[in-house]
Design a protein around this motif. Structure first.
Motif, PDB file in Angstrom:
ATOM      1  N   SER A  73     -48.107 -11.085 -51.686  1.00 22.59           N
ATOM      2  CA  SER A  73     -48.312 -10.646 -53.076  1.00 22.59           C
ATOM      3  C   SER A  73     -49.492  -9.684 -53.202  1.00 22.59           C
ATOM      4  O   SER A  73     -50.220  -9.691 -54.206  1.00 22.59           O
ATOM      5  CB  SER A  73     -48.526 -11.858 -54.000  1.00 22.59           C
ATOM      6  N   ILE A  74     -49.690  -8.856 -52.167  1.00 21.81           N
ATOM      7  CA  ILE A  74     -50.741  -7.839 -52.213  1.00 21.81           C
ATOM      8  C   ILE A  74     -50.157  -6.571 -52.821  1.00 21.81           C
ATOM      9  O   ILE A  74     -49.102  -6.099 -52.393  1.00 21.81           O
ATOM     10  CB  ILE A  74     -51.291  -7.545 -50.808  1.00 21.81           C
ATOM     11  N   ASN A  75     -50.825  -6.026 -53.802  1.00 22.05           N
ATOM     12  CA  ASN A  75     -50.309  -4.865 -54.528  1.00 22.05           C
ATOM     13  C   ASN A  75     -50.078  -3.690 -53.581  1.00 22.05           C
ATOM     14  O   ASN A  75     -50.980  -3.282 -52.848  1.00 22.05           O
ATOM     15  CB  ASN A  75     -51.293  -4.475 -55.634  1.00 22.05           C
ATOM     16  N   GLU A  76     -48.857  -3.128 -53.630  1.00 25.21           N
ATOM     17  CA  GLU A  76     -48.508  -2.019 -52.730  1.00 25.21           C
ATOM     18  C   GLU A  76     -49.276  -0.749 -53.062  1.00 25.21           C
ATOM     19  O   GLU A  76     -49.470   0.112 -52.196  1.00 25.21           O
ATOM     20  CB  GLU A  76     -46.997  -1.757 -52.769  1.00 25.21           C
ATOM     21  N   LEU A  77     -49.715  -0.616 -54.301  1.00 26.21           N
ATOM     22  CA  LEU A  77     -50.514   0.544 -54.679  1.00 26.21           C
ATOM     23  C   LEU A  77     -51.804   0.577 -53.865  1.00 26.21           C
ATOM     24  O   LEU A  77     -52.218   1.626 -53.354  1.00 26.21           O
ATOM     25  CB  LEU A  77     -50.804   0.490 -56.181  1.00 26.21           C
ATOM     26  N   LEU A  78     -52.408  -0.589 -53.714  1.00 28.25           N
ATOM     27  CA  LEU A  78     -53.663  -0.691 -52.957  1.00 28.25           C
ATOM     28  C   LEU A  78     -53.438  -0.500 -51.465  1.00 28.25           C
ATOM     29  O   LEU A  78     -54.137   0.279 -50.817  1.00 28.25           O
ATOM     30  CB  LEU A  78     -54.311  -2.051 -53.230  1.00 28.25           C
ATOM     31  N   THR A  79     -52.443  -1.203 -50.901  1.00 32.36           N
ATOM     32  CA  THR A  79     -52.241  -1.137 -49.449  1.00 32.36           C
ATOM     33  C   THR A  79     -51.780   0.243 -48.997  1.00 32.36           C
ATOM     34  O   THR A  79     -52.212   0.733 -47.953  1.00 32.36           O
ATOM     35  CB  THR A  79     -51.218  -2.188 -48.994  1.00 32.36           C
ATOM     36  N   SER A  80     -50.904   0.885 -49.769  1.00 29.91           N
ATOM     37  CA  SER A  80     -50.439   2.220 -49.379  1.00 29.91           C
ATOM     38  C   SER A  80     -51.586   3.220 -49.407  1.00 29.91           C
ATOM     39  O   SER A  80     -51.699   4.085 -48.526  1.00 29.91           O
ATOM     40  CB  SER A  80     -49.300   2.683 -50.294  1.00 29.91           C
ATOM     41  N   PHE A  81     -52.471   3.095 -50.391  1.00 27.61           N
ATOM     42  CA  PHE A  81     -53.618   4.005 -50.477  1.00 27.61           C
ATOM     43  C   PHE A  81     -54.594   3.769 -49.324  1.00 27.61           C
ATOM     44  O   PHE A  81     -55.103   4.723 -48.716  1.00 27.61           O
ATOM     45  CB  PHE A  81     -54.333   3.831 -51.812  1.00 27.61           C
TER      46      PHE A  81
END
Length: 247
Positions: A73-81
């Motif tokens: 449940s880690i936000n993909e916006l954060l991980t992709s950046f």
């Protein structure tokens, strides 16, 4: 168009890909390595295989964000950046150091072989065959989301995840497909940037392209039929602005 489709595909699946800059840069670097020397096969075969390798490698980068979203449940916006921000300095080092070409003063990899340079339609314009392929991709996604059950399920999952869950749709597919295919399409952006425009992977060539893709996708408002005019509009504004500043 390629990167705009990538950003829009993520939106349709309820995801947000902020890693376009690093994904395009990585794909361009990998393309330059794959096409510098000819293999023991026809140039068309090598070109096609290299394109699929670049797409698959970029797809894998996006998959990481999708898995982290589904499992932890880690936000993909954060991980992709963060993944993109990690790739940029590493690629800068590789291009300006171990893989830098010996010719000229440009911080770039050696040029790809002439057999893999796409033919220009209207020189000195860099318009080439990749534009036709990009339009085909757009038409494919228009059909995919409007006529197939898989496109319908991904679209519904992106717009109404609770409804999709109660309807029995897969809860893992939107994150995996959304981020993976989005990253793969950004990879195609890097691939055709090298084969059609620059022929070398120079330092930070992707600067601004990932953010432009997000802007184009937002202008299109989740409508693939609007992505082509949105891309042309944004490109025209950007080119006109650059020309005005230079003048």
């Amino acid at each position: 168009l390629f990167a705009g489709c990538g950003a829009l595909f993520a939106f349709k699946c309820g995801c947000f890909n902020l890693g376009g800059e690093g994904q395009i840069y990585f794909a361009g670097f990998l393309t330059s390595l794959l096409l510098q020397n000819k293999w023991q096969c026809a140039p068309l075969v090598q070109f096609t295989v290299s394109m699929f390798i670049v797409f698959a490698a970029s797809f894998f980068i996006g998959i990481i964000s999708g898995i982290l979203k589904n499992k932890l449940s880690i936000n993909e916006l954060l991980t992709s950046f963060l993944l993109s921000s990690t790739l940029l300095p590493v690629l800068n080092y590789l291009i300006s150091g171990p893989f830098r070409g010996a010719q000229g003063n440009l911080l770039a990899t050696p040029s790809i072989a002439n057999e893999f340079k796409l033919k220009l339609f209207l020189p000195p314009s860099s318009l080439n065959a990749s534009a036709v392929f990009a339009i085909i991709i757009v038409v494919f996604f228009i059909f995919f989301f409007s006529k197939t059950k898989y496109g319908y399920r991904l679209n519904v999952s992106g717009k109404a995840p609770e409804f999709a869950r109660f309807a029995g749709f897969s809860q893992t597919a939107p994150g995996i497909a959304g981020m993976g295919i989005s990253s793969g399409l950004h990879g195609l952006t890097g691939f055709f940037s090298i084969t059609g425009t620059w022929y070398v992977c120079h330092l930070e060539f992707s600067s601004g392209m990932g953010w432009a893709a997000l802007a184009i996708a937002l202008i299109a408002k989740q409508n693939f039929a609007a992505i082509i005019p949105a891309a042309f509009l944004y490109s025209w504004i950007q080119s006109a602005s650059d020309a005005a500043v230079m003048a």
